[in-house]
Design an enzyme around this catalytic site. Structure first.
Site, PDB file in Angstrom:
ATOM      1  N   HIS A 200      -7.773  13.800   6.278  1.00 49.32           N
ATOM      2  CA  HIS A 200      -7.359  15.032   5.619  1.00 49.32           C
ATOM      3  C   HIS A 200      -7.558  16.164   6.629  1.00 49.32           C
ATOM      4  O   HIS A 200      -8.615  16.248   7.258  1.00 49.32           O
ATOM      5  CB  HIS A 200      -8.263  15.340   4.421  1.00 49.32           C
TER       6      HIS A 200
ATOM      7  N   HIS B 238      -6.790   7.462   6.491  1.00 50.23           N
ATOM      8  CA  HIS B 238      -6.121   8.762   6.602  1.00 50.23           C
ATOM      9  C   HIS B 238      -7.158   9.838   6.863  1.00 50.23           C
ATOM     10  O   HIS B 238      -8.280   9.764   6.372  1.00 50.23           O
ATOM     11  CB  HIS B 238      -5.318   9.086   5.333  1.00 50.23           C
TER      12      HIS B 238
ATOM     13  N   CYS C 195       0.843  -1.207   0.000  1.00 50.46           N
ATOM     14  CA  CYS C 195       0.000   0.000   0.000  1.00 50.46           C
ATOM     15  C   CYS C 195       0.882   1.264   0.000  1.00 50.46           C
ATOM     16  O   CYS C 195       1.915   1.320   0.674  1.00 50.46           O
ATOM     17  CB  CYS C 195      -0.870  -0.078   1.248  1.00 50.46           C
TER      18      CYS C 195
HETATM   19  P1  AMP Z   1      -8.626   9.850  -0.585  1.00 55.18           P
HETATM   20  O1  AMP Z   1      -9.324  10.217  -1.862  1.00 55.18           O
HETATM   21  O2  AMP Z   1      -9.375  10.301   0.639  1.00 55.18           O
HETATM   22  O3  AMP Z   1      -8.249   8.401  -0.546  1.00 55.18           O
HETATM   23  O4  AMP Z   1      -7.315  10.730  -0.552  1.00 55.18           O
HETATM   24  C1  AMP Z   1      -6.071  10.287  -0.986  1.00 55.18           C
HETATM   25  C2  AMP Z   1      -5.155  11.485  -0.921  1.00 55.18           C
HETATM   26  O5  AMP Z   1      -3.820  11.032  -0.978  1.00 55.18           O
HETATM   27  C3  AMP Z   1      -5.338  12.477  -2.086  1.00 55.18           C
HETATM   28  O6  AMP Z   1      -5.670  13.754  -1.560  1.00 55.18           O
HETATM   29  C4  AMP Z   1      -3.976  12.459  -2.780  1.00 55.18           C
HETATM   30  O7  AMP Z   1      -3.597  13.725  -3.275  1.00 55.18           O
HETATM   31  C5  AMP Z   1      -3.070  11.991  -1.661  1.00 55.18           C
HETATM   32  N1  AMP Z   1      -1.852  11.326  -2.084  1.00 55.18           N
HETATM   33  C6  AMP Z   1      -1.733  10.288  -2.965  1.00 55.18           C
HETATM   34  N2  AMP Z   1      -0.440   9.933  -3.094  1.00 55.18           N
HETATM   35  C7  AMP Z   1       0.286  10.751  -2.272  1.00 55.18           C
HETATM   36  C8  AMP Z   1       1.678  10.868  -1.958  1.00 55.18           C
HETATM   37  N3  AMP Z   1       2.602  10.087  -2.502  1.00 55.18           N
HETATM   38  N4  AMP Z   1       2.042  11.840  -1.070  1.00 55.18           N
HETATM   39  C9  AMP Z   1       1.136  12.652  -0.522  1.00 55.18           C
HETATM   40  N5  AMP Z   1      -0.197  12.571  -0.758  1.00 55.18           N
HETATM   41  C10 AMP Z   1      -0.616  11.637  -1.633  1.00 55.18           C
END
Ligand code: AMP
Length: 108
Positions: free
Chosen positions: A97, A95, A2
């Site tokens: 935000h 996660h 992941c």
């Molecule tokens: P979600 O749609 O709630 O699953 O959010 C996933 C979040 O992860 C999105 O806001 C992406 O911009 C962020 N994201 C994906 N890959 C990375 C990464 N390598 N570093 C930082 N954020 C990431």
């Protein structure tokens, strides 16, 4: 593996904000607001449905430390966790935000 597990293990670089042995806060790669942080438990949970109350309790303390470090505790912020398909979750590792740094439009 992941992607957020790989970030937690340092195999994929991230812009770290705060870290301890169990949790990590880092900046979102595609920020939606002036401040856009993500907070994850290092131990994999798929989403909020999959996390124990004990880990959530510790994560609450960690998030308090993160918003204090970001200087947004008093000015305010929005915390969102997307869950599953209808919730719009893209990364299947729990996660939160943290959106801040500007006046946010009202969602609910
Ligand atoms: P979600 O749609 O709630 O699953 O959010 C996933 C979040 O992860 C999105 O806001 C992406 O911009 C962020 N994201 C994906 N890959 C990375 C990464 N390598 N570093 C930082 N954020 C990431």
């Amino acid at each position: 593996m992941c992607i957020f597990c790989a970030i937690a293990e340092g195999q994929i670089p991230s812009k770290k904000i705060l870290e301890n042995d169990k949790f990590l806060a880092f900046y979102d790669i595609n920020p939606q607001t002036k401040v856009h942080a993500l907070v994850i438990p290092k131990e994999h949970s798929k989403d909020f449905n999959d996390v124990s109350p004990e880990v959530m309790a510790e994560m609450t303390t960690f998030i308090h430390e993160v918003v204090t470090k970001l200087g947004i505790k008093e000015s305010g912020y929005r915390m969102i966790t997307n869950i599953g398909v209808d919730g719009g979750q893209e990364v299947p590792h729990l996660h939160f935000h943290i959106l801040a740094g500007e006046k946010l439009g009202k969602l609910v």
